[in-house]
Structures are given as C-alpha cells and as structure tokens.
Scaffold this motif. Structure first.
Motif, PDB file in Angstrom:
ATOM      1  N   GLU A 648     -44.514 -31.692  12.915  1.00 50.31           N
ATOM      2  CA  GLU A 648     -43.812 -32.953  12.692  1.00 50.31           C
ATOM      3  C   GLU A 648     -42.520 -32.753  11.898  1.00 50.31           C
ATOM      4  O   GLU A 648     -41.475 -33.340  12.212  1.00 50.31           O
ATOM      5  N   MET A 649     -42.563 -31.881  10.873  1.00 51.62           N
ATOM      6  CA  MET A 649     -41.427 -31.765   9.955  1.00 51.62           C
ATOM      7  C   MET A 649     -40.297 -30.906  10.509  1.00 51.62           C
ATOM      8  O   MET A 649     -39.123 -31.192  10.264  1.00 51.62           O
ATOM      9  N   GLU A 652     -37.917 -32.866  12.630  1.00 47.85           N
ATOM     10  CA  GLU A 652     -37.203 -33.837  11.803  1.00 47.85           C
ATOM     11  C   GLU A 652     -36.100 -33.163  10.989  1.00 47.85           C
ATOM     12  O   GLU A 652     -34.981 -33.680  10.881  1.00 47.85           O
ATOM     13  N   GLU A 653     -36.425 -32.014  10.421  1.00 46.40           N
ATOM     14  CA  GLU A 653     -35.424 -31.324   9.605  1.00 46.40           C
ATOM     15  C   GLU A 653     -34.279 -30.794  10.468  1.00 46.40           C
ATOM     16  O   GLU A 653     -33.110 -30.824  10.055  1.00 46.40           O
ATOM     17  N   ALA A 655     -33.226 -32.202  13.174  1.00 47.05           N
ATOM     18  CA  ALA A 655     -32.434 -33.388  13.516  1.00 47.05           C
ATOM     19  C   ALA A 655     -31.558 -33.805  12.334  1.00 47.05           C
ATOM     20  O   ALA A 655     -30.394 -34.202  12.519  1.00 47.05           O
ATOM     21  N   ARG A 656     -32.086 -33.708  11.100  1.00 49.42           N
ATOM     22  CA  ARG A 656     -31.285 -34.063   9.929  1.00 49.42           C
ATOM     23  C   ARG A 656     -30.092 -33.123   9.773  1.00 49.42           C
ATOM     24  O   ARG A 656     -28.991 -33.548   9.397  1.00 49.42           O
ATOM     25  N   THR A 672     -30.918 -29.523   3.288  1.00 50.42           N
ATOM     26  CA  THR A 672     -31.995 -29.532   4.280  1.00 50.42           C
ATOM     27  C   THR A 672     -32.382 -28.121   4.682  1.00 50.42           C
ATOM     28  O   THR A 672     -33.569 -27.813   4.856  1.00 50.42           O
ATOM     29  N   GLY A 741     -40.548 -36.357  17.833  1.00 49.79           N
ATOM     30  CA  GLY A 741     -39.461 -35.674  17.123  1.00 49.79           C
ATOM     31  C   GLY A 741     -39.161 -34.313  17.652  1.00 49.79           C
ATOM     32  O   GLY A 741     -38.353 -33.599  17.096  1.00 49.79           O
TER      33      GLY A 741
END
Length: 745
Positions: A648-649, A652-653, A655-656, A672, A741
């Motif tokens: 999951e992370m 997301e990271e 994408a950030r 990040t 994600g």
C-alpha cells in the motif's frame, strides 16, 4: 620571592624601560638630525650646480640668439628651440627647492626672470624674421637685455649665499646632535646592562602568571569555536534563504514549460528556468567553497559500497551522454574491493563534477570513468579515479589555470558551454581535504584526462546476503514498570517497533509527529522517547528542543534516522538527544540501547531461545525477507500486515514523489525519498533501491537526471510489489489483485 621585592622589581623594570625609551628617542632624534644635516649639505652642492647650469644655459641661449641674428642662420633648423628647452629642463631639479622657506621665493623670482629672458630672445628672433637684421641688433643692444642678464646672475648668486648660510647652521646642529647621540648611546648601553640583570627577576615573576595566560587562551579558544559555529549557522541560513525562492522559481517555471503557450512565452520561460538553474549551481558552489575555507566541511568516515557508488553515477549520466550521442564507459578493475571506508558523499561530488564536465565539453566520441587500485599497505590503499574524454581539450595556459576560481579557458568557452569556473576548484579542494591529489593531462583538440588519487581503508563487513541472519540471542530485562513514547511518522516503522516492544513486554504509546508527542508528554510521564528525525509539522530536532527547553524533561531521548553519517549523530547529540540508532533498526542494537538508558539490570540466562526457522524465500529476486522473519519471530499476522502495508505504501510514496516533482517541490521529494528508505528496508529491498533513493534524497531542482532515476526506481518497486503480492497470496492467503495505488508503479 617576597611580594614587596617583587613589586620593587616591577617598578624598577618599568622605570628602566621608560629611561631607555627616553634615551633611545633622543638618540634617534639626534641621529635623524645628523642624517638630515648631511642631506642638506648634499642639497647645497646640488643647488649650486643647478644654479650654475641655469646661468650657463641662459648665456648659451643668448649667444645662440645673437649668432642667428649676426650670421643670418635659418630659424627653421630648431637650434634655438632646443636651447630654450634646455633652459626649461634645468629648472626641474630646482623645482624641488621651491617649498624651502629660505630660497623658495628666490627660485620663483629667478624662474620668472629666466622666462622673461627667453621671451625677450624670442622677440629678437621674431623681429629678425620680420624687420631684418638691423632691427634685431637694436633689440640685442638694448639696455634691458643687459640688465636682465645681470639680474639673473645676481639673483642666482644671492640664492646660493642664502642657502649656504642656512645649511651651515644646520651642519653645526647636526654635529652637536652627533655628539649627543654618542653620549646617549653610552648611557643607553649602561642602562641596558643594568636592566638585563633586573629582567631575570621580572621574568621569574611572569612565570607565576602562566596559569592566568592559559585561562585566557582557553577563553579565546571558546570564542573561536563560537565564531566558527556562527559562521556555520550563517552558511546554513544563507543556503536555505537563497534556495527557497530559487526552488519556487524553478518549480513554477517547470510547470509553465509543460503548459501549451505561444513560442515567445515558452522561450522566455525556458530562459528564466535556465538562469535559475545556473544561479542555484553558483550558490551551491560558493557555499561549498566557503565551507571548505572556513574549515566547516567535515570529513565523514563510514563503510560504503564503492562499486554501488560508481554504478549510481553511471546511471545518472548514462542518459545524458546518450542524448549527446556520446559513448559512456565505466570500468572498475577486478582487484578494487567492494566495501571501503571513507567519505562517500565527497567522493561522489568529485566524480560527478568531473564526469559532468567531461560530457559538457565533449561533442563527439566518448567519456570514460576508470577505477583502479594503485597501492596497498595492509588494509590501506590508494584508489585511482580516471575521467577521460575526447572533447575540446586545453592548451598549456588553460591547463595552468584550470583549478583557478572563475577561470574557464577563454570567453568563447564560457559563452558556448556556460558555467562559472568553480566546479574544478571545488574538486581540487575536496581531493586535498580527503588527503588525495588531482592531476590533469590535456592537449587542445585531443581531449582531457583527470586523475584523482584518494586514500581509503578496506572495510571488513558482513556480506549483503548475510547481514540479516538469525536473530541474536539477547539477555532478558525486566521492563514491567517502564513506559516509552515512540515518535515515528512512517507506518511501517511503527508496526516494526510495536512488534519488538510487545515481544519485550515493554509498555509504549505511539505519536505520528512532534506536535502529538508534545501533547502526550504534557498528559503523562514516560521513561524514554524514541524520536524520529524527519517528520511533518514538527521534526525531531524541534520536538527535542521543546522537551528540553520548554517542558524541562530529562528523560532519555534516542534519535532514529536513516542517515547514519557521523555528522548526523553529532547533530542529534547537540540538539539535546542522548543517543542515536540508524534505520533499519536492528533488534539487538535497540534492545541494548533500551537496557542502557532505562537503567534496568539484565538477567543472564544459561539457556537461549531457539531462533524461529525462517520460511524459504522461494527464490525471490528483489525481496530479502530475513529481516522481516527475524523481527516477527514466527508471528504470521505481523508478517502479513507488513506485506500489506508495503504493497500500500510504496505506490503512495512513489506517487507523492512524482507529484512533488511536477509541482517543483524539491524539499518534499527529498523528504519522501528519505522516508521511503524505511519502507523498503522492512522487506530487504534496500540494496536495489538505495542508489536511486540516495540520488532523490539529495536531488536539486530541475535536475535532468530525475526522469531516468525515478523510472529505474519505479521498475524495481514494480517487480518488488509483484513478488510481495504473490508471496502474500501463497503464504498468508488473500487477494492477489494489485492493491489500490499501484498505478504509479
């Protein structure tokens, strides 16, 4: 030595010094006057000679005039002008006497008379040229001509007599001063002999003041340290204040470049963006030079993978060289060790500067980076880094100035290729800072070769595949009455710490940022704080400052950070923290720190817990699960949760990072990337992602290497996520579809 006698010695010494100074002053005055008298005597002779020369030149001028009139010579031969010029030149030395109060006025009168004589002779010649010989002879025989000549001679003799009278008196004074100087010298010698005897006693007294002087030196040293700290803070603040608006400029111009605009606006935006990049590079270079000169560029010594460092640089510049149509070869000799001890950051900065320069100044051909081992003595060795190119090259004059600041060959090179001429200066300074050398070989039009030799130690470390092995056997501690606060913004790290602390039966609470930690500390008491450094809202340094300075808590604070450099540890300790542990957290190291700072004695046990057998990795190529199994100790629910959080992370990271880069927010990209190091470490992905995350953690705005580095990071993460999803489905059950994600990967 009695106190009264000591004071008598001091007074005697002071009086002797005063007398010596007085006599020396008078003696010096007398000698100076004697010297001045001799100089005045020389001036008398000089004045006399010059006055005679003036009279002779005036007489010769008059004779020349008469000769022209009587013999009828041609006026155009220039003989009269030459003689008149001699008359004027003869006054050059006399001009220095015009300020003399005795003869100055006379010399001015003499100059006026001579000038009048010259004009009168010119008038004779003009009359001769216009009215003929008879009219000119009438002017020559005029009484004014004779009177003017007599006046010049009389005035010259008068000046000579006046100056002689004045100097005669000065010579008498000089003679008297010479005798006085001799007398004063004799007295001075006697007093000096007496003072020498008394000086021994005074020196003995001064020996007693040694401790006071040592104390003053200590105070001065502390002031110097504070001054150095002030300089360092100034450089840090200056760096931040300049880079912040530059980041905004580069970020927004980057966004504007992506929008559809008219060609003229796009051109202007590109110029602004390029200027911002150049300015940022200049700021960085000047700050580096300032830090080196101020002695605030510390050398860090830590183990690092040399081949991995070189590979990262190769990845950074492979695309740039391809865009220019250049071949880029990186060759590391087989006998070069993998693990070295040294300053990886400064080594990278040196090589990056040289490779970047080589690509910039090469339009066709190739650029090569060769790494060789030159000399070995025990575990110490000299590693040679050779960066060669087939570019424009340099002549002898350019080679001599290549390491000089703000020098870049000639103006044509600066106009064509840009730059400030600071990069190679920094490279040389860094090489010297690392106790190394740098040399250059180049010929105009035949390329350039830079050779850097740096000393390193071979690091004795555990191989990569053995670094996370069987869990260490630890001693038991009684922590039933202890409670700690964990301040950590990364969810993966919170899960890891929760697993470890529960296993040790240690009560704890979690905070996701500094503000939440301060609130919890106000509500209840904790025996220890585990503090992450980089967090949103309030970082670890600021939170620790609040704990120490505002709340006045004294419980131990242990820093947790993915940056394991020595300077980072020192910065944490200076901020008020008590100890330091690097990420990924090692169970044994964390256990030892907690036992040390919680002041709980450990109970040694004869038997040790058998390690839990780690499941097979099923030939995973990217994931290394030894660390996960070591922490979980067979807790399959924990392993499954970590797998899910990882899946999951990571997207997301990623994408950030992409979003922050598109928005020009370089600081967020760096934060990040730093946080992502912790995320990927949980499943042993550090070895594959470290080269790319390290680049992103220190990337500058509009760095052209970002697309390639980020693409490679995405590829690694995509493969790792595929492996994690498949492994989770095979061993823990559950859906094998991609988690939300996944798209950024």
């Amino acid at each position: 030595m009695k106190s009264s006698f000591r004071y008598i010695l001091v007074v005697t010494f002071i009086v002797a010094v005063i007398v010596i100074v007085f006599l020396q002053f008078n003696s010096s005055q007398s000698i100076n006057q004697l010297i001045n008298g001799n100089e005045d005597l020389m001036n008398v002779l000089k004045l006399k000679m010059e006055l005679q020369q003036v009279q002779e030149n005036v007489t010769q001028l008059e004779t020349e005039t008469k000769s022209i009139v009587i013999r009828g010579h041609d006026l155009r031969d220039g003989r009269f002008e030459q003689q008149a010029k001699k008359v004027s030149q003869s006054f050059q030395t006399l001009d220095s006497f015009e300020i003399n109060p005795v003869v100055g006025a006379g010399i001015l009168r003499l100059k006026r008379q001579v000038n009048k004589k010259i004009e009168l002779n010119k008038e004779v010649l003009r009359t001769f040229a216009g009215d003929g010989k008879d009219a000119a002879e009438a002017l020559i025989n005029d009484q004014e001509e004779t009177l003017l000549s007599d006046s010049i001679n009389s005035l010259a003799h008068q000046i000579d007599r006046q100056y002689q009278v004045s100097v005669t008196q000065l010579i008498r004074n000089a003679d008297r001063n010479g005798r006085n100087a001799k007398t004063f010298g004799t007295i001075l010698a006697v007093i000096a002999a007496i003072a020498s005897l008394l000086a021994f006693g005074y020196i003995s007294y001064k020996m007693g003041e040694q401790q006071r002087l040592i104390h003053q030196l200590n105070v001065s040293e502390q002031r110097a340290r504070r001054s150095a700290e002030a300089k360092e803070n100034f450089l840090a603040n200056m760096s931040h204040e300049i880079r912040t608006p530059l980041n905004a400029i580069l970020g927004f111009t980057g966004l504007l470049q992506k929008k559809q605009t008219d060609p003229e606006t796009g051109h202007y935006t590109g110029l602004i963006h390029k200027a911002g990049e150049n300015l940022l590079q200049i700021v960085n270079n000047i700050l580096d030079i300032s830090k080196i000169e101020a002695g605030m560029m510390p050398v860090e010594t830590a183990a690092f993978d040399l081949r991995e460092t070189v590979a990262t640089i190769e990845h950074l510049y492979r695309q740039r060289s391809m865009e220019k149509g250049l071949a880029f070869a990186v060759v590391v000799a087989d006998d070069v060790p993998e693990m070295m001890e040294g300053d990886e950051v400064k080594l990278t900065q040196i090589i990056v500067n040289l490779v970047s320069n080589a690509i910039k100044f090469t339009d066709k051909g190739q650029v090569t980076l060769a790494v060789n081992r030159k000399q070995v003595a025990g575990n110490k060795m000299i590693i040679t880094f050779v960066v060669s190119d087939t570019g424009i090259g340099m002549d002898a004059a350019e080679r001599a100035a290549v390491f000089t600041r703000f020098r870049q060959g000639d103006e044509s090179i600066t106009r064509k290729y840009g730059g400030t001429g600071l990069g190679l200066t920094i490279v040389k300074d860094l090489a010297q800072l690392l106790n190394g050398t740098i040399a250059v070989r180049s010929e105009k039009g035949s390329g350039t070769v830079f050779t850097v030799e740096l000393p390193f130690r071979q690091a004795h470390v555990v191989p990569k595949d053995e670094r996370h092995g069987t869990p260490l056997k630890m001693e038991q501690a009684n922590w039933l009455h202890k409670k700690i606060l964990v301040v950590e913004d990364n969810e993966m790290n919170r899960l890891l710490l929760a697993q470890l602390l529960k296993g040790w039966q240690l009560e704890f609470e979690m905070a996701t940022n500094g503000n939440e930690a301060v609130r919890l500390l106000k509500e209840q008491r904790y025996d220890l704080v585990l503090m992450d450094i980089q967090m949103p809202e309030m970082d670890g340094y600021t939170t620790t400052a609040v704990i120490r300075n505002e709340m006045h808590h004294t419980m131990p604070v242990i820093a947790m950070t993915a940056d394991a450099l020595t300077s980072q540890k020192e910065k944490c300790l200076q901020a008020g923290m008590d100890d330091f542990i690097s990420k990924p957290l090692e169970e044994a190291m964390l256990h030892r720190l907690l036992a040390q700072w919680l002041n709980e004695p450990v109970e040694r046990t004869d038997g040790t817990e058998e390690p839990v057998a780690a499941p097979e990795n099923n030939n995973l190529r990217y994931l290394q699960l030894n660390y996960l199994f070591m922490v979980s100790r067979g807790n399959r629910e924990y392993e499954k949760e970590i797998m899910e959080q990882f899946c999951e992370m990571v997207p997301e990271e990623l994408a950030r990072i992409q979003t922050a880069w598109d928005q020009g927010n370089t600081d967020r990209v760096q934060r990040t990337a730093h946080s992502m190091k912790t995320t990927v470490a949980a499943l042993g992905l550090t070895g594959h992602t470290e080269p790319y995350l390290s680049v992103l953690e220190h990337i500058m705005p509009a760095d052209p290497a970002f697309p390639q580095v980020f693409q490679r990071l995405q590829e690694v993460c995509r493969h790792a996520l595929d492996e994690a999803t498949a492994y989770k489905a095979a061993h823990y059950g559950g859906n094998t579809d991609p988690v939300p994600g996944d798209n950024p990967v």
